[in-house]
Design a protein around this motif. Structure first.
Motif, short mmCIF file in Angstrom:
data_model
loop_
_atom_site.label_atom_id
_atom_site.label_comp_id
_atom_site.label_asym_id
_atom_site.label_seq_id
_atom_site.Cartn_x
_atom_site.Cartn_y
_atom_site.Cartn_z
N ARG A 57 0.83 -1.20 0.00
CA ARG A 57 0.00 0.00 0.00
C ARG A 57 0.87 1.26 0.00
N LEU A 58 1.98 1.24 0.71
CA LEU A 58 2.90 2.37 0.69
C LEU A 58 3.42 2.62 -0.73
N ASN A 59 3.76 1.54 -1.40
CA ASN A 59 4.28 1.66 -2.75
C ASN A 59 3.22 2.19 -3.72
N SER A 60 2.01 1.64 -3.64
CA SER A 60 0.93 2.09 -4.53
C SER A 60 0.61 3.56 -4.29
N THR A 61 0.59 3.96 -3.03
CA THR A 61 0.31 5.36 -2.71
C THR A 61 1.42 6.27 -3.19
N SER A 62 2.66 5.82 -3.04
CA SER A 62 3.80 6.60 -3.50
C SER A 62 3.72 6.85 -4.99
N ILE A 63 3.37 5.83 -5.76
CA ILE A 63 3.25 5.97 -7.21
C ILE A 63 2.14 6.96 -7.56
N SER A 64 1.01 6.86 -6.86
CA SER A 64 -0.11 7.78 -7.12
C SER A 64 0.27 9.22 -6.80
N LEU A 65 1.01 9.42 -5.72
CA LEU A 65 1.40 10.77 -5.32
C LEU A 65 2.35 11.41 -6.32
N GLN A 66 3.07 10.60 -7.06
CA GLN A 66 4.02 11.14 -8.04
C GLN A 66 3.40 11.37 -9.42
N ASP A 67 2.13 11.06 -9.55
CA ASP A 67 1.43 11.34 -10.80
C ASP A 67 1.36 12.86 -10.97
N PRO A 68 1.89 13.41 -12.06
CA PRO A 68 1.90 14.87 -12.24
C PRO A 68 0.50 15.48 -12.34
N THR A 69 -0.51 14.65 -12.57
CA THR A 69 -1.88 15.18 -12.68
C THR A 69 -2.64 15.15 -11.37
N VAL A 70 -2.06 14.57 -10.33
CA VAL A 70 -2.79 14.46 -9.07
C VAL A 70 -2.92 15.83 -8.41
N SER A 71 -4.09 16.13 -7.90
CA SER A 71 -4.32 17.41 -7.24
C SER A 71 -3.87 17.34 -5.80
N VAL A 72 -3.64 18.51 -5.20
CA VAL A 72 -3.19 18.54 -3.81
C VAL A 72 -4.25 17.97 -2.88
N ASN A 73 -5.53 18.18 -3.22
CA ASN A 73 -6.60 17.63 -2.39
C ASN A 73 -6.62 16.10 -2.47
N THR A 74 -6.41 15.57 -3.67
CA THR A 74 -6.35 14.13 -3.84
C THR A 74 -5.16 13.55 -3.10
N ALA A 75 -4.03 14.24 -3.16
CA ALA A 75 -2.82 13.79 -2.47
C ALA A 75 -3.05 13.72 -0.96
N THR A 76 -3.74 14.73 -0.45
CA THR A 76 -4.06 14.73 0.99
C THR A 76 -4.96 13.56 1.33
N GLY A 77 -5.93 13.29 0.48
CA GLY A 77 -6.82 12.15 0.70
C GLY A 77 -6.08 10.83 0.64
N LEU A 78 -5.13 10.73 -0.27
CA LEU A 78 -4.33 9.50 -0.38
C LEU A 78 -3.53 9.26 0.90
N MET A 79 -2.92 10.31 1.43
CA MET A 79 -2.16 10.17 2.66
C MET A 79 -3.06 9.79 3.83
N ALA A 80 -4.24 10.39 3.88
CA ALA A 80 -5.19 10.06 4.95
C ALA A 80 -5.63 8.61 4.85
N SER A 81 -5.85 8.13 3.63
CA SER A 81 -6.27 6.74 3.45
C SER A 81 -5.15 5.78 3.83
N LEU A 82 -3.90 6.19 3.58
CA LEU A 82 -2.76 5.36 3.94
C LEU A 82 -2.64 5.25 5.46
N VAL A 83 -2.83 6.37 6.15
CA VAL A 83 -2.81 6.35 7.61
C VAL A 83 -3.91 5.43 8.14
#
Length: 250
Positions: free
Chosen positions: A77-103
């Motif tokens: 899950r850490l790896n999948s989230t890391s890949i998603s966070l590095q997507d140049p199209t990801v928004s800052v709100n989505t990134a925050t949601g991804l981190m929250a889901s990882l926690v």
């Protein structure tokens, strides 16, 4: 594309860790058989045989199997989230949601010790912990509740409380720090990706916060500019794909 690192685990990418642990967990029996063959091969150097034998015995430990099973789950899950966070199209709100889901996922793993233990038992075909019994002290929360009570922890409880939960809680602490950083950025800039769904009053309020955060770089006119831009975008929504030239002037 897997460069997310956390304090205490530097220098190696998540994808490399995830792939290594996955290979170990999925090839447990085969890997141990190879180690046993190396340990029994008299043509190998003594150091090689001793290391192979030591690794094989380590793989027989229930504690090792539990940690490998748990880390396989968490690292994927850490790896999948890391890949998603590095997507140049990801928004800052989505990134925050991804981190929250990882926690939330790691918090969920904190309560899955029994599950990982059972999976490990099935893998190594025994449920015995190391024979050494650790001791721990349990103190009552309030001084007026009486003197400290010393209790003996079983090998299982000692491993769970002193190793597994400590590992999970340390990881959670680092992830929460990272999530807080994302959350702060989202609170400042996140509204920019939601302008079309915000009222003028909401845009004004959030723009004021942005300007106050960067008073030397932004002017108060930003509020009016964003309100006008949001209005313009709403009129262009049906044909947004054909308006790149008009948007360029903004």
């Amino acid at each position: 594309r897997c460069t997310l690192t956390l304090k205490g685990l530097p220098g190696t990418r998540w994808c490399e860790r995830a792939d290594a642990v996955k290979a170990l967990v999925e090839g447990w029996k085969s890997i141990q058989e190879v180690l046993d063959e190396l340990a029994a091969d008299k043509e190998q150097k003594a150091d090689t045989r001793n290391q192979a034998d030591g690794f094989s015995h380590k793989m027989d430990d229930l504690e090792t199997a539990i940690m490998a099973t748990a880390w396989n789950d968490i690292l994927s899950r850490l790896n999948s989230t890391s890949i998603s966070l590095q997507d140049p199209t990801v928004s800052v709100n989505t990134a925050t949601g991804l981190m929250a889901s990882l926690v939330a996922m790691v918090q969920f793993a904190r309560d899955r010790f029994d599950v990982y233990e059972q999976m490990a038992i099935e893998k190594i075909q025994h449920g015995e912990y190391k024979a050494e019994q650790r001791r721990g002290r349990k103190r009552k929360q309030f001084p007026d509740e009486g003197p400290a009570i010393e209790i003996d922890l079983s090998p299982r409880e000692a491993f769970k409380t002193q190793t597994y939960l400590v590992m999970i809680d340390s990881l959670l602490a680092e992830l929460e720090k990272r999530m807080k950083a994302y959350d702060n950025i989202s609170k400042t800039f996140g509204f920019l990706s939601e302008l079309m769904s915000l009222s003028n009053a909401e845009i004004e309020d959030k723009a004021k916060n942005l300007v106050s955060s960067y008073p030397d770089d932004l002017e108060d006119t930003l509020m009016a500019e964003l309100i006008q831009f949001a209005a313009f975008m709403r009129t262009q929504k049906p044909a947004i794909g054909n308006k790149s030239a008009e948007l360029a002037m903004y």
